[in-house]
Every structure is written in C-alpha cells, then in structure tokens.
Design an enzyme around this catalytic site. Structure first.
Site, PDB file in Angstrom:
ATOM      1  N   GLN A  17      91.861  70.050  21.877  1.00 53.91           N
ATOM      2  CA  GLN A  17      90.901  70.801  21.064  1.00 53.91           C
ATOM      3  C   GLN A  17      90.355  70.110  19.822  1.00 53.91           C
ATOM      4  OE1 GLN A  17      90.419  75.073  18.719  1.00 53.91           O
ATOM      5  NE2 GLN A  17      92.159  74.847  20.052  1.00 53.91           N
ATOM      6  N   LEU A  72      87.823  56.422  33.438  1.00 55.63           N
ATOM      7  CA  LEU A  72      88.171  55.029  33.142  1.00 55.63           C
ATOM      8  C   LEU A  72      89.644  54.958  32.764  1.00 55.63           C
ATOM      9  CD1 LEU A  72      87.224  52.072  32.456  1.00 55.63           C
ATOM     10  CD2 LEU A  72      86.864  52.891  30.118  1.00 55.63           C
ATOM     11  N   ARG A 104      98.736  51.101  22.296  1.00 52.83           N
ATOM     12  CA  ARG A 104      99.470  50.767  23.521  1.00 52.83           C
ATOM     13  C   ARG A 104      98.521  50.458  24.686  1.00 52.83           C
ATOM     14  NH1 ARG A 104     102.852  54.756  21.355  1.00 52.83           N
ATOM     15  NH2 ARG A 104     101.995  56.456  22.608  1.00 52.83           N
ATOM     16  N   VAL A 137     101.550  66.933  17.536  1.00 52.66           N
ATOM     17  CA  VAL A 137     101.298  68.204  16.845  1.00 52.66           C
ATOM     18  C   VAL A 137     100.247  69.035  17.575  1.00 52.66           C
ATOM     19  CG1 VAL A 137     100.292  69.190  14.736  1.00 52.66           C
ATOM     20  CG2 VAL A 137     101.996  67.391  14.560  1.00 52.66           C
ATOM     21  N   TYR A 138     100.549  70.316  17.727  1.00 51.49           N
ATOM     22  CA  TYR A 138      99.563  71.287  18.216  1.00 51.49           C
ATOM     23  C   TYR A 138      99.205  72.257  17.090  1.00 51.49           C
ATOM     24  CZ  TYR A 138     100.110  69.772  23.070  1.00 51.49           C
ATOM     25  OH  TYR A 138     100.099  69.044  24.218  1.00 51.49           O
ATOM     26  N   GLU A 139      98.183  73.065  17.353  1.00 51.80           N
ATOM     27  CA  GLU A 139      97.630  74.003  16.371  1.00 51.80           C
ATOM     28  C   GLU A 139      98.670  74.697  15.492  1.00 51.80           C
ATOM     29  OE1 GLU A 139      94.388  75.061  15.607  1.00 51.80           O
ATOM     30  OE2 GLU A 139      95.437  76.241  14.088  1.00 51.80           O
TER      31      GLU A 139
HETATM   32  N1  CAO Z   1      93.637  56.356  31.249  1.00 50.94           N
HETATM   33  C1  CAO Z   1      94.965  56.088  31.255  1.00 50.94           C
HETATM   34  N2  CAO Z   1      95.845  56.624  30.398  1.00 50.94           N
HETATM   35  C2  CAO Z   1      95.358  57.508  29.512  1.00 50.94           C
HETATM   36  C3  CAO Z   1      93.986  57.841  29.440  1.00 50.94           C
HETATM   37  C4  CAO Z   1      93.113  57.227  30.364  1.00 50.94           C
HETATM   38  N3  CAO Z   1      91.801  57.478  30.365  1.00 50.94           N
HETATM   39  N4  CAO Z   1      93.815  58.742  28.459  1.00 50.94           N
HETATM   40  C5  CAO Z   1      95.015  58.968  27.919  1.00 50.94           C
HETATM   41  N5  CAO Z   1      95.945  58.225  28.546  1.00 50.94           N
HETATM   42  C6  CAO Z   1      97.371  58.161  28.255  1.00 50.94           C
HETATM   43  C7  CAO Z   1      97.649  57.655  26.865  1.00 50.94           C
HETATM   44  O1  CAO Z   1      97.513  56.266  26.812  1.00 50.94           O
HETATM   45  C8  CAO Z   1      99.069  58.166  26.647  1.00 50.94           C
HETATM   46  O2  CAO Z   1      99.960  57.264  27.266  1.00 50.94           O
HETATM   47  P1  CAO Z   1     101.236  56.568  26.521  1.00 50.94           P
HETATM   48  O3  CAO Z   1     101.987  57.684  25.865  1.00 50.94           O
HETATM   49  O4  CAO Z   1     101.975  55.937  27.648  1.00 50.94           O
HETATM   50  O5  CAO Z   1     100.729  55.611  25.536  1.00 50.94           O
HETATM   51  C9  CAO Z   1      99.109  59.423  27.478  1.00 50.94           C
HETATM   52  O6  CAO Z   1      97.925  59.453  28.278  1.00 50.94           O
HETATM   53  C10 CAO Z   1      99.158  60.779  26.806  1.00 50.94           C
HETATM   54  O7  CAO Z   1      98.735  60.795  25.513  1.00 50.94           O
HETATM   55  P2  CAO Z   1      99.358  61.864  24.492  1.00 50.94           P
HETATM   56  O8  CAO Z   1     100.769  61.495  24.184  1.00 50.94           O
HETATM   57  O9  CAO Z   1      98.411  61.915  23.366  1.00 50.94           O
HETATM   58  O10 CAO Z   1      99.300  63.249  25.303  1.00 50.94           O
HETATM   59  P3  CAO Z   1     100.318  64.493  25.257  1.00 50.94           P
HETATM   60  O11 CAO Z   1      99.747  65.477  26.211  1.00 50.94           O
HETATM   61  O12 CAO Z   1     101.730  64.107  25.480  1.00 50.94           O
HETATM   62  O13 CAO Z   1     100.211  65.048  23.760  1.00 50.94           O
HETATM   63  C11 CAO Z   1      99.061  65.972  21.840  1.00 50.94           C
HETATM   64  C12 CAO Z   1      99.136  65.856  23.375  1.00 50.94           C
HETATM   65  C13 CAO Z   1      97.826  66.754  21.501  1.00 50.94           C
HETATM   66  C14 CAO Z   1     100.317  66.706  21.336  1.00 50.94           C
HETATM   67  C15 CAO Z   1      99.017  64.562  21.235  1.00 50.94           C
HETATM   68  O14 CAO Z   1      97.942  63.872  21.825  1.00 50.94           O
HETATM   69  C16 CAO Z   1      98.834  64.571  19.726  1.00 50.94           C
HETATM   70  O15 CAO Z   1      99.771  64.836  18.980  1.00 50.94           O
HETATM   71  N6  CAO Z   1      97.633  64.242  19.253  1.00 50.94           N
HETATM   72  C17 CAO Z   1      97.332  64.110  17.854  1.00 50.94           C
HETATM   73  C18 CAO Z   1      97.231  65.422  17.149  1.00 50.94           C
HETATM   74  C19 CAO Z   1      96.224  66.337  17.785  1.00 50.94           C
HETATM   75  O16 CAO Z   1      95.060  66.042  17.925  1.00 50.94           O
HETATM   76  N7  CAO Z   1      96.714  67.527  18.115  1.00 50.94           N
HETATM   77  C20 CAO Z   1      95.827  68.622  18.473  1.00 50.94           C
HETATM   78  C21 CAO Z   1      95.575  68.703  19.873  1.00 50.94           C
HETATM   79  S1  CAO Z   1      94.637  70.125  20.182  1.00 50.94           S
HETATM   80  O17 CAO Z   1      95.741  71.348  20.197  1.00 50.94           O
END
Ligand code: CAO
Length: 416
Positions: A17, A72, A104, A137-139
């Site tokens: 989001q 991609l 990464r 972190v989530y909302e």
């Molecule tokens: N191709 C290949 N890999 C991809 C990709 C793509 N196009 N897009 C994403 N990925 C991979 C990432 O590289 C990551 O891999 P690694 O952990 O191995 O490096 C993986 O997908 C997942 O990324 P993530 O850890 O961000 O996803 P998650 O679902 O576990 O966590 C969230 C989600 C929102 C908690 C986390 O992204 C976060 O804390 N974000 C920052 C704060 C934020 O914006 N929070 C609000 C979100 S809205 O409620």
C-alpha cells in the site's frame, strides 16, 4: 490540457500500500509509471482479500490506477541488464521493500547513481536509522509505534488503531512530496538524490498535537481533556475519547435514530464564538446569562460532560443532517458521522472526482477514490489498473529498445 508530470518516467518497484499510494498519485498527475512485478506472481495484493475468484482484488486495483505493468526478475542475469536499462531511462525509482532488498538484487544506491546520476531514488521503510531500522512494518505497527494508538481510544481503555491508513497511505503522500521536491531541485542541480520516508516518522508527524500536549502536561492538567477536573493525569498524554485535538471543546453526540443506525451521530464543536448560536438554536438562552456558570469558556471547561449531555438531548430529537442544517448557518462547526455507504452514494463527491467509477476488463465496474488534490490547469482522470505484465512487451520495445528475439529469449529464461 497537459498533465503536470507529463514526461516524468517512474520505475515503480512498490508493492502493498504505502509505495503504490505514492506512485498512483504521480501517475494521476501524468507521470509514466512502470510497475515492475515478479514474473507469474506480481504484487501480493493482486490476490489479497479477493471478492471475485481469479480477478485482481479491489485492494490492488484501488492502489494501481494509471500505471503500466511489466514483469521482470532483476535477480536473473538478463533481468539485471533489463533493470539497469530501465534505471538509465527513468527519472525516479520508488520502492518499499524490506530494508536491503534492492541492495540484495545487486542495485545499491551507489550503483544506481553510477548508471543514472539524475536518478531520484525514493524509499519507504518502517523506521528510520536506529534500533528498529531492519524491521518489516505494516500499517498498524506504524500506528502503534508513531504515537497514534497510545493517544486514540476510550478513556481508561486499551489503545486503538484508526481506520485511516495514516502509516501506509500517509507515508506514501510524504514520499510523493519528497519526489516532486527532488525533481524541482534536480532542475537546478542537474543531479538526483535519495528520498527516504519512515512510516513511524510519518505517523508521529501527524500526531504533533499530542506531542504538544505531552509538553503542556508538565505545566498542569490538560483542561480540554475529558479527564479534567475529576480524572487523573499520568506521565504521558492519555487517550481522550472524542475530545478535539485543536483545543476547542468537541464531542460526538447521538442523533435521532441512533438506537438502530450505528452512524446516527454528529460531532459538535462548542468553541467560544459559536456557543451563543448553539444555545439559542437549542432554546437554552439561560446558559448565556451572565450569572450562569456556563456563560464563559472557562466556566464551561470543568462541566464539558454535562454541556455535551444537554446538547445530546437536543440532537437526539433530530437526524444528523437536520442538526447540520440548523447549526452550520450559526457558524457552529459540526460534522455528521458519514458511513462508507453514504460516502459512496454522495453525488457531490462523484461530481468532483473524489469518488470515481472505473471499468475493469475482468471485474467490470467498481468504485474507487480519485485524486484528492485538484489542479486547475491539469486535472487528473482515473484509468483502470493494469493486468499482470500487460505492458511487458511494449515497455521492453519502447523503453529498453529490445528486439522481438531478445524478448523471447528473456521470457524463456524467466527474466520477464
Ligand atoms: N523479482 C524477484 N524478486 C522480487 C521481485 C521481483 N520483481 N520483487 C520483489 N522481490 C523479492 C525481493 O527481492 C525480496 O527478496 P529477498 O528478501 O530475498 O531480498 C522479496 O521479494 C520480498 O520482499 P519483502 O521482504 O519486502 O516482502 P514481504 O512480503 O516479506 O514484506 C513488507 C512486506 C511490506 C512488510 C516489507 O516489504 C516492508 O517492511 N516494507 C517497508 C515498509 C512498508 O512499506 N510497509 C508498508 C507496506 S503496506 O502495508
């Protein structure tokens, strides 16, 4: 009329989001937003809270209007080359992955700058530098850690989160402002820069009146809080029910029909300038007599619960819209509690484009929120969200300059 951000190309690595809120705003203003999604998977929200089987969820569609979708995987060799080309061709890159995810993938900020020194690289994270910087972190985590939950809720009861997505969408708004500011700065400097917004910071920023009250607390009780004068104040700003944060006494009172309608309530503010009108509208002129203890704001402060009890006796005799119609001409600020159903059906919000009906090839018509920011010379329209990878070929050809053979090869090795 041209769009305000026409000609700005955004490499959109956002998901869920907070990030998508930001890039959707930029897309509404006319930026070309290229949403990068994992091949075969896409943004996780496409499949979350689905109301129709196998169709992109409303969660996804309502956050990704006016964008193009390319699949991609920048973790493959071919994917890295395509990703580098996209970095070269875009003005802004936006992401909100967990801390370190883009590094990464092999694209730390230093490398992005090397590829494109004019690149503006914008990120949302849960926390800024410090003990929690690596946390996901989530909302609601942001609402709890940013001061909103500790100051929201009924007096003496547990902390409460709000339905407004102040951590996610709120931080997305901050990020959009940061990006536009950095674009403006680039006009003069010729160089890009990093823009970072932490969700905790965004929530705390919105809770500033509570940080104000924290400091006032050192100098005595908070007289406009319902705890005054009979309750206890501790060391921290307490929850204050529906008291107004602006210092003007206000409260939510029942209106006619409250027994069966959960939204038959209205917020009434009894600021000094409005009290005379309020008393007269209610036929309670005696409150204005010089010797009545409620005739002055100071006199009313210790009795606010009784004042609002009396106001409620009157509002319960009328529906919330009638109360609004009577009090507004008297300059008494008040707001009926509007349900989502009422907002969805409100004609004036449709007329201004604040609520919009959109047609989607798989789900049909649905309602969404439109751009809340209105520009007179470059209005925004809301176009449907893209299907997963809908624009992969056109982006690889037009933006990356790839041939049909190269695209086929990239597909064969799972890069797109
Ligand atoms: N191709 C290949 N890999 C991809 C990709 C793509 N196009 N897009 C994403 N990925 C991979 C990432 O590289 C990551 O891999 P690694 O952990 O191995 O490096 C993986 O997908 C997942 O990324 P993530 O850890 O961000 O996803 P998650 O679902 O576990 O966590 C969230 C989600 C929102 C908690 C986390 O992204 C976060 O804390 N974000 C920052 C704060 C934020 O914006 N929070 C609000 C979100 S809205 O409620």
């Amino acid at each position: 009329m041209s769009k305000a951000l026409e000609g700005v190309r955004i490499l959109d690595m956002t998901h869920v989001q907070s990030g998508p809120t930001c890039t959707q705003l930029l897309a509404w203003f006319g930026a070309d937003v290229i949403k990068v999604e994992r091949p075969g998977v896409g943004d996780a929200t496409r499949g979350q809270l689905r109301d129709i089987p196998d169709v992109d969820s409303l969660y996804f569609t309502m956050l990704n209007h006016n964008k193009r979708s390319v699949t991609l995987n920048p973790k493959t060799e071919t994917g890295k080359a395509i990703f580098a080309k996209l970095i070269e061709e875009c003005d802004v890159m936006v992401e909100n992955f967990a801390p370190g995810a883009i590094d990464r993938m092999g694209f730390p900020w230093e490398k992005i700058q090397e590829i494109n020194p004019r690149m503006i690289y914008a990120s949302v994270k849960g926390f800024g530098p410090g003990p929690y910087e690596d946390c996901k972190v989530y909302e609601n985590v942001a609402q709890c850690t940013g001061g909103s939950a500790s100051t929201t809720g009924e007096i003496g009861r547990f902390p409460m989160v709000t339905g407004s997505q102040i951590g996610d969408s709120g931080t997305g708004l901050n990020l959009a402002l940061g990006i536009v500011t950095a674009l403006y700065h680039r006009e003069k400097s010729g160089r890009g820069q990093r823009v970072t917004c932490a969700m905790q910071d965004g929530v705390l920023n919105l809770c500033r009146v509570k940080l104000r009250d924290q400091q006032r607390l050192a100098h005595g009780p908070l007289k406009e809080y319902p705890q005054y004068p009979n309750g206890e104040f501790g060391e921290a700003v307490p929850r204050a029910g529906n008291a107004s944060g602006g210092g003007q006494p206000g409260w939510i009172v029942k209106c006619k029909g409250w027994e069966t309608d959960p939204d038959a309530y209205i917020y009434v503010i009894t600021q000094a300038a409005a009290f005379t009108g309020l008393a007269k509208a209610m036929g309670r002129e005696e409150w204005l007599d010089e010797d009545h203890e409620w005739s002055t704001p100071e006199g009313r402060l210790p009795h606010l619960d009784q004042v609002f009890n009396e106001i409620e006796k009157w509002t319960m005799t009328r529906n919330k819209f009638e109360v609004m119609e009577i009090l507004n001409p008297l300059n008494v600020p008040c707001g009926p509690i509007l349900s989502m159903k009422e907002l969805a059906e409100e004609p004036s919000l449709r007329a201004t484009g604040t609520v919009v009906e959109v047609d989607h090839p798989e789900r049909g018509k649905y309602l969404t929120v439109g751009n809340p920011i209105k520009l007179s010379a470059s209005p925004s329209e809301v176009d449907r969200s893209p299907l997963l990878g809908e624009h992969t070929d056109e982006i690889l050809i037009d933006v990356c300059g790839m041939s049909a053979e190269e695209i086929e090869a990239a597909k064969a090795d799972g890069a797109v």
